[in-house]
Structures are given as C-alpha cells and as structure tokens.
Design an enzyme around this catalytic site. Structure first.
Site, PDB file in Angstrom:
ATOM      1  N   ASP A  69      66.796 -31.258 -23.104  1.00 19.06           N
ATOM      2  CA  ASP A  69      65.689 -30.615 -23.799  1.00 19.06           C
ATOM      3  C   ASP A  69      64.403 -30.590 -22.987  1.00 19.06           C
ATOM      4  O   ASP A  69      64.209 -31.371 -22.061  1.00 19.06           O
ATOM      5  CB  ASP A  69      65.395 -31.366 -25.100  1.00 19.06           C
ATOM      6  N   GLU A  85      77.057 -39.875 -19.841  1.00 23.43           N
ATOM      7  CA  GLU A  85      75.635 -39.534 -19.753  1.00 23.43           C
ATOM      8  C   GLU A  85      75.436 -38.070 -19.385  1.00 23.43           C
ATOM      9  O   GLU A  85      76.263 -37.480 -18.694  1.00 23.43           O
ATOM     10  CB  GLU A  85      74.957 -40.396 -18.673  1.00 23.43           C
ATOM     11  N   ASP A  86      74.317 -37.519 -19.827  1.00 22.45           N
ATOM     12  CA  ASP A  86      73.980 -36.147 -19.464  1.00 22.45           C
ATOM     13  C   ASP A  86      73.422 -36.068 -18.045  1.00 22.45           C
ATOM     14  O   ASP A  86      73.846 -35.257 -17.238  1.00 22.45           O
ATOM     15  CB  ASP A  86      72.982 -35.542 -20.462  1.00 22.45           C
ATOM     16  N   ASP A 138      68.455 -39.748 -13.666  1.00 20.56           N
ATOM     17  CA  ASP A 138      67.250 -39.346 -12.946  1.00 20.56           C
ATOM     18  C   ASP A 138      66.734 -40.576 -12.179  1.00 20.56           C
ATOM     19  O   ASP A 138      67.235 -40.890 -11.111  1.00 20.56           O
ATOM     20  CB  ASP A 138      66.261 -38.811 -13.983  1.00 20.56           C
ATOM     21  N   PHE A 185      63.261 -29.984 -13.110  1.00 13.97           N
ATOM     22  CA  PHE A 185      63.454 -30.299 -14.518  1.00 13.97           C
ATOM     23  C   PHE A 185      64.359 -29.247 -15.132  1.00 13.97           C
ATOM     24  O   PHE A 185      64.048 -28.055 -15.114  1.00 13.97           O
ATOM     25  CB  PHE A 185      62.109 -30.367 -15.253  1.00 13.97           C
ATOM     26  N   VAL A 186      65.487 -29.690 -15.669  1.00 18.63           N
ATOM     27  CA  VAL A 186      66.476 -28.751 -16.197  1.00 18.63           C
ATOM     28  C   VAL A 186      66.615 -28.891 -17.717  1.00 18.63           C
ATOM     29  O   VAL A 186      66.339 -29.945 -18.295  1.00 18.63           O
ATOM     30  CB  VAL A 186      67.849 -28.957 -15.528  1.00 18.63           C
ATOM     31  N   ARG A 193      68.183 -27.431 -26.177  1.00 17.85           N
ATOM     32  CA  ARG A 193      69.430 -28.197 -26.094  1.00 17.85           C
ATOM     33  C   ARG A 193      70.643 -27.306 -26.353  1.00 17.85           C
ATOM     34  O   ARG A 193      71.745 -27.603 -25.906  1.00 17.85           O
ATOM     35  CB  ARG A 193      69.437 -29.337 -27.139  1.00 17.85           C
ATOM     36  N   LYS A 195      70.587 -36.535 -10.359  1.00 12.38           N
ATOM     37  CA  LYS A 195      69.386 -36.072  -9.660  1.00 12.38           C
ATOM     38  C   LYS A 195      68.935 -37.219  -8.757  1.00 12.38           C
ATOM     39  O   LYS A 195      68.059 -37.991  -9.116  1.00 12.38           O
ATOM     40  CB  LYS A 195      68.323 -35.770 -10.718  1.00 12.38           C
ATOM     41  N   LYS A 206      70.215 -37.909 -27.416  1.00 11.54           N
ATOM     42  CA  LYS A 206      70.906 -36.773 -27.981  1.00 11.54           C
ATOM     43  C   LYS A 206      71.482 -35.892 -26.873  1.00 11.54           C
ATOM     44  O   LYS A 206      72.366 -35.074 -27.114  1.00 11.54           O
ATOM     45  CB  LYS A 206      69.928 -35.917 -28.808  1.00 11.54           C
TER      46      LYS A 206
HETATM   47  P1  IMP Z   1      66.222 -41.948 -16.241  1.00 11.11           P
HETATM   48  O1  IMP Z   1      66.081 -43.251 -16.954  1.00 11.11           O
HETATM   49  O2  IMP Z   1      64.998 -41.606 -15.447  1.00 11.11           O
HETATM   50  O3  IMP Z   1      67.480 -41.829 -15.421  1.00 11.11           O
HETATM   51  O4  IMP Z   1      66.203 -40.839 -17.346  1.00 11.11           O
HETATM   52  C1  IMP Z   1      67.279 -40.419 -18.023  1.00 11.11           C
HETATM   53  C2  IMP Z   1      66.861 -39.550 -19.184  1.00 11.11           C
HETATM   54  O5  IMP Z   1      65.689 -38.770 -18.910  1.00 11.11           O
HETATM   55  C3  IMP Z   1      67.955 -38.565 -19.453  1.00 11.11           C
HETATM   56  O6  IMP Z   1      68.927 -39.113 -20.319  1.00 11.11           O
HETATM   57  C4  IMP Z   1      67.192 -37.410 -20.048  1.00 11.11           C
HETATM   58  O7  IMP Z   1      67.028 -37.588 -21.428  1.00 11.11           O
HETATM   59  C5  IMP Z   1      65.840 -37.448 -19.385  1.00 11.11           C
HETATM   60  N1  IMP Z   1      65.770 -36.503 -18.247  1.00 11.11           N
HETATM   61  C6  IMP Z   1      65.730 -36.789 -16.940  1.00 11.11           C
HETATM   62  N2  IMP Z   1      65.687 -35.675 -16.180  1.00 11.11           N
HETATM   63  C7  IMP Z   1      65.703 -34.632 -17.049  1.00 11.11           C
HETATM   64  C8  IMP Z   1      65.676 -33.191 -16.879  1.00 11.11           C
HETATM   65  O8  IMP Z   1      65.642 -32.614 -15.765  1.00 11.11           O
HETATM   66  N3  IMP Z   1      65.697 -32.463 -18.031  1.00 11.11           N
HETATM   67  C9  IMP Z   1      65.752 -33.037 -19.280  1.00 11.11           C
HETATM   68  N4  IMP Z   1      65.771 -34.355 -19.473  1.00 11.11           N
HETATM   69  C10 IMP Z   1      65.749 -35.160 -18.368  1.00 11.11           C
END
Ligand code: IMP
Length: 186
Positions: free
Chosen positions: A164, A104-105, A108, A157-158, A170, A136, A47
């Site tokens: 969220d 993508e938002d 990470d 963590f943002v 959100r 990040k 979302k």
């Molecule tokens: P990844 O697979 O570790 O890259 O994670 C991606 C997902 O983790 C993102 O689409 C977010 O939903 C969540 N996420 C990662 N970092 C944050 C953050 O700082 N705040 C909120 N959600 C995060």
C-alpha cells in the site's frame, strides 16, 4: 460517487500479473520438494502479504496449516533503527515443534522481520525459514537469511499485490510505482 481509477496513478508496472503467477508457481514447486513428507505451517504478516499468502498456499500441494500475525513498527527515527515492533495480532496456535515458513510481501530494512524471526524462534519451531515475494536489498540494515525469494527490486517505493501507499493500492493485481504527483509533491 467519485470515480477514481487506481491504475491511472501508476507510472510504471515493475512486475506484471503473469510474472507474479509464474513466480508463485515456481516457489510453490520448490516448497513441495523441500518439505516433502513434512507438514508446513505458513505464517504470514498482515496486511501486505495477504494476496501472496493466498496464492502461495494454493501453489503448495503438501499439507499446510496457516496462521496470521499483524505487527506495526513504532514511528520515529530512534525506534525505527531499534526495530521495535508492536504485535497487533499474535499467532492463534502453537508453532512448537512445527516446520514454519514466514511468508512476507517485502523485505526492506529487514528490521520488522528481524524482530519477528527472533520472536518466532522463541516459540520453539523445529525449523524456521523465510519466503519473501520482494527483496529490496539496497536499504537493508540487518542481515536476513532469505530462503525463498521471488524478485529482487531496486530501491523504489512500490504498491500493488498487497502493498500500500497510505492503505491504498493493495488491490492492484501487479506491482507498480506511483506517479510522483500522487504523493502530493513534485
Ligand atoms: P522493513 O522492516 O523495513 O523490512 O519493512 C517491511 C515493511 O515495510 C513491509 O512489510 C511493508 O509493509 C513496508 N514496505 C517497505 N517497502 C515498501 C514499499 O516499497 N512499498 C510498500 N510498503 C513497503
């Protein structure tokens, strides 16, 4: 009704509404130039990417179609590092032969996107690129080629603008960091 001001839980604003607006316009202009003469399919992942998708699609003036997916990563350390992702909502149309941009938002560890890229590549798009609002890099576990990046942020963590904490925040129009008390700890 209990009045709770979400903004009061924010310790620091990392990226303001104005900064987001300018960046989205800039990304939209780059997409218009790069995909000139093409029709683009924007695929966003619910979302968290919802506000970014809604703004980015309106910053683009070339013809676009959109599609939405929803995924959830399995919890637990072993599965976390394997990057196993469960698809809760799949594409509604074929992307075969199409120019696809993943919207993508935040990236990470990169595990979710790594899975998604492999999954979408298997559907035979003629091109597949990645656009993320936030990057990040400190926590990256797999290399992800990012074609369009909004902001690089530190390892914090943002929340806000789609992101969220426990499904909340959100709707904040900016990107911020929560007060430590909000997490129920220190
Ligand atoms: P990844 O697979 O570790 O890259 O994670 C991606 C997902 O983790 C993102 O689409 C977010 O939903 C969540 N996420 C990662 N970092 C944050 C953050 O700082 N705040 C909120 N959600 C995060």
């Amino acid at each position: 009704m209990h009045a709770h001001d979400l903004a009061a839980d924010v310790a620091e604003v990392l990226i303001t509404e104005d900064q987001i607006r300018l960046k989205v316009a800039e990304l939209g202009a780059r997409l218009n130039a790069d995909y000139l003469g093409h029709e683009l399919t924007l695929v966003s992942v619910l979302k968290g990417s919802l506000p970014f998708m809604a703004d980015l699609m309106r910053a683009v003036t070339i013809p676009v179609t959109i599609d939405l997916m929803e995924v959830s990563s399995y919890g637990g350390l072993a599965t976390e590092t394997s990057g196993l992702v469960r698809i809760l909502k799949d594409l509604s149309s074929s992307i075969e032969g199409r120019d696809v941009l993943i919207v993508e938002d935040i990236i990470d560890t990169g595990l979710t996107l790594n899975y998604l890229v492999r999954y979408l590549r298997g559907k035979g798009p003629s091109s597949l690129r990645i656009c993320t609002l936030l990057d990040k890099p400190a926590r990256r576990l797999v290399e992800i080629p990012i074609d369009y990046r909004g902001f690089e942020i530190p390892d914090r963590f943002v929340v806000g603008y789609g992101l969220d904490y426990d499904e909340r925040y959100r709707n904040l129009p900016y990107i911020g960091v929560l007060r430590p008390e909000v997490y129920g700890g220190t």
